[in-house]
Design a protein around this motif. Structure first.
Motif, PDB file in Angstrom:
ATOM      1  N   ALA A 136      -2.676  44.118 -51.786  1.00  0.00           N
ATOM      2  CA  ALA A 136      -2.948  42.732 -51.404  1.00  0.00           C
ATOM      3  C   ALA A 136      -2.354  41.764 -52.427  1.00  0.00           C
ATOM      4  O   ALA A 136      -1.722  40.758 -52.064  1.00  0.00           O
ATOM      5  CB  ALA A 136      -4.452  42.515 -51.277  1.00  0.00           C
ATOM      6  N   ARG A 137      -2.550  42.054 -53.696  1.00  0.00           N
ATOM      7  CA  ARG A 137      -1.994  41.189 -54.747  1.00  0.00           C
ATOM      8  C   ARG A 137      -0.472  41.155 -54.668  1.00  0.00           C
ATOM      9  O   ARG A 137       0.155  40.101 -54.852  1.00  0.00           O
ATOM     10  CB  ARG A 137      -2.439  41.686 -56.123  1.00  0.00           C
ATOM     11  CG  ARG A 137      -3.925  41.425 -56.410  1.00  0.00           C
ATOM     12  CD  ARG A 137      -4.356  42.122 -57.680  1.00  0.00           C
ATOM     13  NE  ARG A 137      -5.746  41.836 -58.024  1.00  0.00           N
ATOM     14  CZ  ARG A 137      -6.534  42.676 -58.670  1.00  0.00           C
ATOM     15  NH1 ARG A 137      -6.056  43.863 -59.068  1.00  0.00           N
ATOM     16  NH2 ARG A 137      -7.783  42.349 -58.943  1.00  0.00           N
ATOM     17  N   TYR A 138       0.126  42.305 -54.387  1.00  0.00           N
ATOM     18  CA  TYR A 138       1.585  42.386 -54.300  1.00  0.00           C
ATOM     19  C   TYR A 138       2.113  41.468 -53.201  1.00  0.00           C
ATOM     20  O   TYR A 138       3.062  40.696 -53.420  1.00  0.00           O
ATOM     21  CB  TYR A 138       2.014  43.825 -54.035  1.00  0.00           C
ATOM     22  CG  TYR A 138       3.467  43.962 -53.652  1.00  0.00           C
ATOM     23  CD1 TYR A 138       4.473  43.931 -54.606  1.00  0.00           C
ATOM     24  CD2 TYR A 138       3.841  44.102 -52.312  1.00  0.00           C
ATOM     25  CE1 TYR A 138       5.813  44.035 -54.257  1.00  0.00           C
ATOM     26  CE2 TYR A 138       5.172  44.215 -51.948  1.00  0.00           C
ATOM     27  CZ  TYR A 138       6.155  44.181 -52.917  1.00  0.00           C
ATOM     28  OH  TYR A 138       7.472  44.271 -52.568  1.00  0.00           O
ATOM     29  N   PHE A 139       1.506  41.531 -52.010  1.00  0.00           N
ATOM     30  CA  PHE A 139       2.010  40.733 -50.896  1.00  0.00           C
ATOM     31  C   PHE A 139       1.756  39.246 -51.106  1.00  0.00           C
ATOM     32  O   PHE A 139       2.575  38.415 -50.692  1.00  0.00           O
ATOM     33  CB  PHE A 139       1.396  41.206 -49.574  1.00  0.00           C
ATOM     34  CG  PHE A 139       1.990  42.491 -49.061  1.00  0.00           C
ATOM     35  CD1 PHE A 139       3.327  42.546 -48.706  1.00  0.00           C
ATOM     36  CD2 PHE A 139       1.229  43.632 -48.954  1.00  0.00           C
ATOM     37  CE1 PHE A 139       3.901  43.735 -48.251  1.00  0.00           C
ATOM     38  CE2 PHE A 139       1.776  44.824 -48.500  1.00  0.00           C
ATOM     39  CZ  PHE A 139       3.118  44.871 -48.149  1.00  0.00           C
ATOM     40  N   LEU A 146       8.666  34.027 -52.455  1.00  0.00           N
ATOM     41  CA  LEU A 146       9.600  33.702 -51.378  1.00  0.00           C
ATOM     42  C   LEU A 146       9.378  32.308 -50.826  1.00  0.00           C
ATOM     43  O   LEU A 146      10.103  31.854 -49.935  1.00  0.00           O
ATOM     44  CB  LEU A 146       9.479  34.729 -50.242  1.00  0.00           C
ATOM     45  CG  LEU A 146       9.878  36.159 -50.605  1.00  0.00           C
ATOM     46  CD1 LEU A 146       9.595  37.095 -49.446  1.00  0.00           C
ATOM     47  CD2 LEU A 146      11.357  36.220 -50.976  1.00  0.00           C
ATOM     48  N   GLY A 147       8.334  31.643 -51.333  1.00  0.00           N
ATOM     49  CA  GLY A 147       8.085  30.272 -50.894  1.00  0.00           C
ATOM     50  C   GLY A 147       7.423  30.176 -49.550  1.00  0.00           C
ATOM     51  O   GLY A 147       7.543  29.144 -48.866  1.00  0.00           O
ATOM     52  N   ALA A 148       6.724  31.223 -49.112  1.00  0.00           N
ATOM     53  CA  ALA A 148       6.049  31.173 -47.813  1.00  0.00           C
ATOM     54  C   ALA A 148       4.890  30.195 -47.877  1.00  0.00           C
ATOM     55  O   ALA A 148       4.043  30.278 -48.754  1.00  0.00           O
ATOM     56  CB  ALA A 148       5.547  32.568 -47.432  1.00  0.00           C
ATOM     57  N   ASP A 149       4.885  29.263 -46.965  1.00  0.00           N
ATOM     58  CA  ASP A 149       3.837  28.240 -46.920  1.00  0.00           C
ATOM     59  C   ASP A 149       2.928  28.530 -45.744  1.00  0.00           C
ATOM     60  O   ASP A 149       3.380  28.601 -44.599  1.00  0.00           O
ATOM     61  CB  ASP A 149       4.483  26.855 -46.758  1.00  0.00           C
ATOM     62  CG  ASP A 149       3.472  25.730 -46.929  1.00  0.00           C
ATOM     63  OD1 ASP A 149       2.265  25.985 -46.796  1.00  0.00           O
ATOM     64  OD2 ASP A 149       3.926  24.593 -47.183  1.00  0.00           O
ATOM     65  N   LEU A 150       1.632  28.697 -46.019  1.00  0.00           N
ATOM     66  CA  LEU A 150       0.693  29.015 -44.951  1.00  0.00           C
ATOM     67  C   LEU A 150       0.597  27.900 -43.920  1.00  0.00           C
ATOM     68  O   LEU A 150       0.149  28.128 -42.803  1.00  0.00           O
ATOM     69  CB  LEU A 150      -0.694  29.301 -45.539  1.00  0.00           C
ATOM     70  CG  LEU A 150      -0.828  30.605 -46.332  1.00  0.00           C
ATOM     71  CD1 LEU A 150      -2.241  30.718 -46.900  1.00  0.00           C
ATOM     72  CD2 LEU A 150      -0.525  31.804 -45.468  1.00  0.00           C
ATOM     73  N   ASP A 151       1.006  26.691 -44.287  1.00  0.00           N
ATOM     74  CA  ASP A 151       0.920  25.593 -43.339  1.00  0.00           C
ATOM     75  C   ASP A 151       2.127  25.528 -42.411  1.00  0.00           C
ATOM     76  O   ASP A 151       2.120  24.789 -41.436  1.00  0.00           O
ATOM     77  CB  ASP A 151       0.802  24.251 -44.073  1.00  0.00           C
ATOM     78  CG  ASP A 151      -0.577  24.068 -44.700  1.00  0.00           C
ATOM     79  OD1 ASP A 151      -1.518  24.685 -44.178  1.00  0.00           O
ATOM     80  OD2 ASP A 151      -0.691  23.330 -45.689  1.00  0.00           O
ATOM     81  N   TYR A 211       5.226  32.186 -33.115  1.00  0.00           N
ATOM     82  CA  TYR A 211       4.868  33.408 -33.847  1.00  0.00           C
ATOM     83  C   TYR A 211       3.539  33.951 -33.346  1.00  0.00           C
ATOM     84  O   TYR A 211       3.361  35.157 -33.183  1.00  0.00           O
ATOM     85  CB  TYR A 211       4.788  33.137 -35.352  1.00  0.00           C
ATOM     86  CG  TYR A 211       5.873  33.838 -36.136  1.00  0.00           C
ATOM     87  CD1 TYR A 211       5.964  35.232 -36.147  1.00  0.00           C
ATOM     88  CD2 TYR A 211       6.811  33.108 -36.865  1.00  0.00           C
ATOM     89  CE1 TYR A 211       6.961  35.870 -36.859  1.00  0.00           C
ATOM     90  CE2 TYR A 211       7.815  33.748 -37.578  1.00  0.00           C
ATOM     91  CZ  TYR A 211       7.882  35.122 -37.577  1.00  0.00           C
ATOM     92  OH  TYR A 211       8.876  35.760 -38.268  1.00  0.00           O
ATOM     93  N   ASP A 212       2.580  33.034 -33.104  1.00  0.00           N
ATOM     94  CA  ASP A 212       1.296  33.457 -32.550  1.00  0.00           C
ATOM     95  C   ASP A 212       1.495  34.180 -31.229  1.00  0.00           C
ATOM     96  O   ASP A 212       0.876  35.216 -30.970  1.00  0.00           O
ATOM     97  CB  ASP A 212       0.380  32.245 -32.318  1.00  0.00           C
ATOM     98  CG  ASP A 212      -0.120  31.613 -33.602  1.00  0.00           C
ATOM     99  OD1 ASP A 212      -0.285  32.343 -34.597  1.00  0.00           O
ATOM    100  OD2 ASP A 212      -0.347  30.396 -33.607  1.00  0.00           O
ATOM    101  N   ARG A 269       1.998  35.850 -42.598  1.00  0.00           N
ATOM    102  CA  ARG A 269       0.948  36.645 -41.941  1.00  0.00           C
ATOM    103  C   ARG A 269       0.433  37.725 -42.891  1.00  0.00           C
ATOM    104  O   ARG A 269      -0.765  37.953 -43.013  1.00  0.00           O
ATOM    105  CB  ARG A 269       1.522  37.266 -40.672  1.00  0.00           C
ATOM    106  CG  ARG A 269       0.721  38.412 -40.072  1.00  0.00           C
ATOM    107  CD  ARG A 269      -0.420  37.939 -39.229  1.00  0.00           C
ATOM    108  NE  ARG A 269      -0.943  39.029 -38.421  1.00  0.00           N
ATOM    109  CZ  ARG A 269      -2.206  39.146 -38.058  1.00  0.00           C
ATOM    110  NH1 ARG A 269      -3.089  38.243 -38.433  1.00  0.00           N
ATOM    111  NH2 ARG A 269      -2.599  40.150 -37.316  1.00  0.00           N
ATOM    112  N   LEU A 270       1.347  38.404 -43.597  1.00  0.00           N
ATOM    113  CA  LEU A 270       0.930  39.408 -44.573  1.00  0.00           C
ATOM    114  C   LEU A 270       0.117  38.765 -45.694  1.00  0.00           C
ATOM    115  O   LEU A 270      -0.823  39.370 -46.207  1.00  0.00           O
ATOM    116  CB  LEU A 270       2.151  40.123 -45.148  1.00  0.00           C
ATOM    117  CG  LEU A 270       2.790  41.196 -44.249  1.00  0.00           C
ATOM    118  CD1 LEU A 270       4.084  41.704 -44.874  1.00  0.00           C
ATOM    119  CD2 LEU A 270       1.828  42.353 -44.002  1.00  0.00           C
ATOM    120  N   LYS A 271       0.483  37.530 -46.051  1.00  0.00           N
ATOM    121  CA  LYS A 271      -0.282  36.837 -47.087  1.00  0.00           C
ATOM    122  C   LYS A 271      -1.691  36.546 -46.593  1.00  0.00           C
ATOM    123  O   LYS A 271      -2.671  36.737 -47.335  1.00  0.00           O
ATOM    124  CB  LYS A 271       0.422  35.543 -47.492  1.00  0.00           C
ATOM    125  CG  LYS A 271      -0.331  34.792 -48.602  1.00  0.00           C
ATOM    126  CD  LYS A 271       0.423  33.542 -49.056  1.00  0.00           C
ATOM    127  CE  LYS A 271      -0.355  32.835 -50.176  1.00  0.00           C
ATOM    128  NZ  LYS A 271       0.360  31.643 -50.689  1.00  0.00           N
TER     129      LYS A 271
END
Length: 420
Positions: A136-139, A146-151, A211-212, A269-271
């Motif tokens: 979990a910490r790794y992802f 990678l700059g993935a933004d949950l928003d 994506y959903d 999603r993995l985050k």
């Protein structure tokens, strides 16, 4: 379909299976620990204004003593001389533990049976010296790098639930046959979506992204609904149509793996999945509901998503810390286990085992142990397979590539070597 009479030795197991299904009818895990939508709406509005108080949640604790006694009897009578007996024994035991969990709803007594059924973040990953918590910490770290933004997905979430309902219904009618699976909108649903054998439910008042849409098809429809429908077609074990607690890790892991194989998952999603595991660990170590909410909020989730994420961790348990409902632990641990199983089966040239995984609601253990009954025809192969499983050579190519490149140790790779 013509159902032949079972030999006497199999009839015994079929009868026990029917008894088990009758016994577990009142064991409804998620509905029992769910929070009312009206409470969520009020609390989300308050939290979005910085007004933090612990929600007040009450649960109706069922009396499942008769069910537990019957399940214990089935465990004894199933024996372990035949793989079918082993399957029934393990499944009945998991339902009995689930009954104990529900009878403790609202107390910290939920945590121990929850961990027994779904594991905990610190559990080791098979074949590795790392834990689910490490993964979990790794992802999360990789996503941040990678700059993935949950928003990001929320910005593109412009599909109303009713529009998505109509779109999914059309696609599922084409795949399974008209009317086989109904798609409905449910304003009381906590998750964005949920699936059964004959229905897919979408949370009302929610907007969805492309994506959903892809994720719901791959995860909910083409795994959860598909395996339930295949399970319903099983003449010997009717319980293969129902997700018992012991198969949850495999079923959720398979569903997330399906997202991976069909290109319906991204790093955000993995985050999200990984953050839930870190939050479970926080709760087990004493964090209360507000602290876990703020953790999700600090990680970039909206007030609504932060509340729903924290709520998943605290379903059925006190909100003051030290307890957790650990079901969300299975999404990542299950994904890793299923991915490893697919790689192992490919290495053994056993694609048949991978197809059998979709014959009903099975655990990885069942696919191997029940192999003699698949071979005899007592357990039927799946009628439906997900689209990505229907292209065996393409699947084998993806897995073969990952099987090889996973041997490359990134710590030994230098950038200038790649440039050369």
């Amino acid at each position: 379909m013509i159902v032949r009479p079972f030999p006497p030795e199999l009839s015994h197991f079929a009868a026990l299976d029917q008894r088990m299904l009758a016994a577990v009818r009142g064991i409804r895990i998620l509905p029992t620990v769910a929070w009312p939508a009206s409470l969520e709406d009020r609390m989300i509005e308050a939290y979005s204004k910085g007004q933090y108080t612990l929600p007040v949640v009450s649960y109706q604790r069922p009396d499942l003593s008769e069910a537990r006694a019957e399940l214990a009897a089935i465990e004894r009578e199933a024996g372990d001389d035949d793989p079918l007996g082993d399957y029934l024994q393990r499944t009945a035991e998991s339902w009995r533990i689930a009954a104990e969990l529900l009878e403790a709803a609202g107390t910290d007594g939920v945590t121990a049976p929850s961990v027994t059924l779904y594991g905990k973040p610190g559990d080791p990953i098979p074949g590795s010296d790392r834990s689910n918590l490490d993964a979990a910490r790794y992802f999360v770290e990789l996503s941040d790098e990678l700059g993935a933004d949950l928003d990001d997905d929320d910005i593109r979430a412009n599909i109303p639930a009713e529009t998505l309902r109509a779109d999914l219904a059309k696609e599922l009618d084409a795949f399974f046959g008209a009317g086989t699976i109904a798609v409905t909108v449910d304003s009381e649903l906590t998750a964005k979506a949920a699936a059964g054998a004959t229905s897919v439910r979408l949370r009302g008042g929610t907007r969805f992204s492309e994506y959903d849409r892809h994720q719901l098809l791959a995860h909910e429809a083409f795994v959860h609904s598909l395996t339930a429908l295949n399970g319903r077609a099983q003449p010997l074990l009717a319980s293969l149509a129902r997700t018992s607690p012991r198969v949850t890790a495999t079923q959720e892991g398979l569903a997330v793996f399906a997202e991976l194989m069909s290109g319906a998952i991204d790093i955000a999603r993995l985050k999200r999945i990984s953050l839930r595991i870190l939050a479970i660990d926080m709760a087990l170590n004493g964090a209360d509901f507000v602290e876990v909410y703020k953790y999700f909020s600090d990680c970039g989730q909206t007030p609504g998503d932060s509340f729903h994420s924290a709520q998943r961790v605290f379903r059925g348990v006190p909100l003051t810390g030290g307890a957790a409902f650990t079901k969300d632990n299975v999404y990542l641990s299950g994904l890793i286990a299923v991915h490893t199983f697919f790689r192992w089966a490919l290495k053994q040239r056993r694609m048949d085992l991978l197809r059998h995984l979709f014959a009903g609601k099975l655990a990885l253990h069942d696919v191997l142990s029940l192999e003699p009954h698949f071979a005899s025809g007592a357990i039927l192969p799946p009628r439906w397979l997900p689209p990505w499983m229907q292209h065996v050579h393409g699947l084998a190519g993806k897995l073969a590539f990952s099987l090889f490149v996973n041997r490359i140790r990134m710590g030994k790779v230098q950038g200038d070597e790649l440039a050369l």
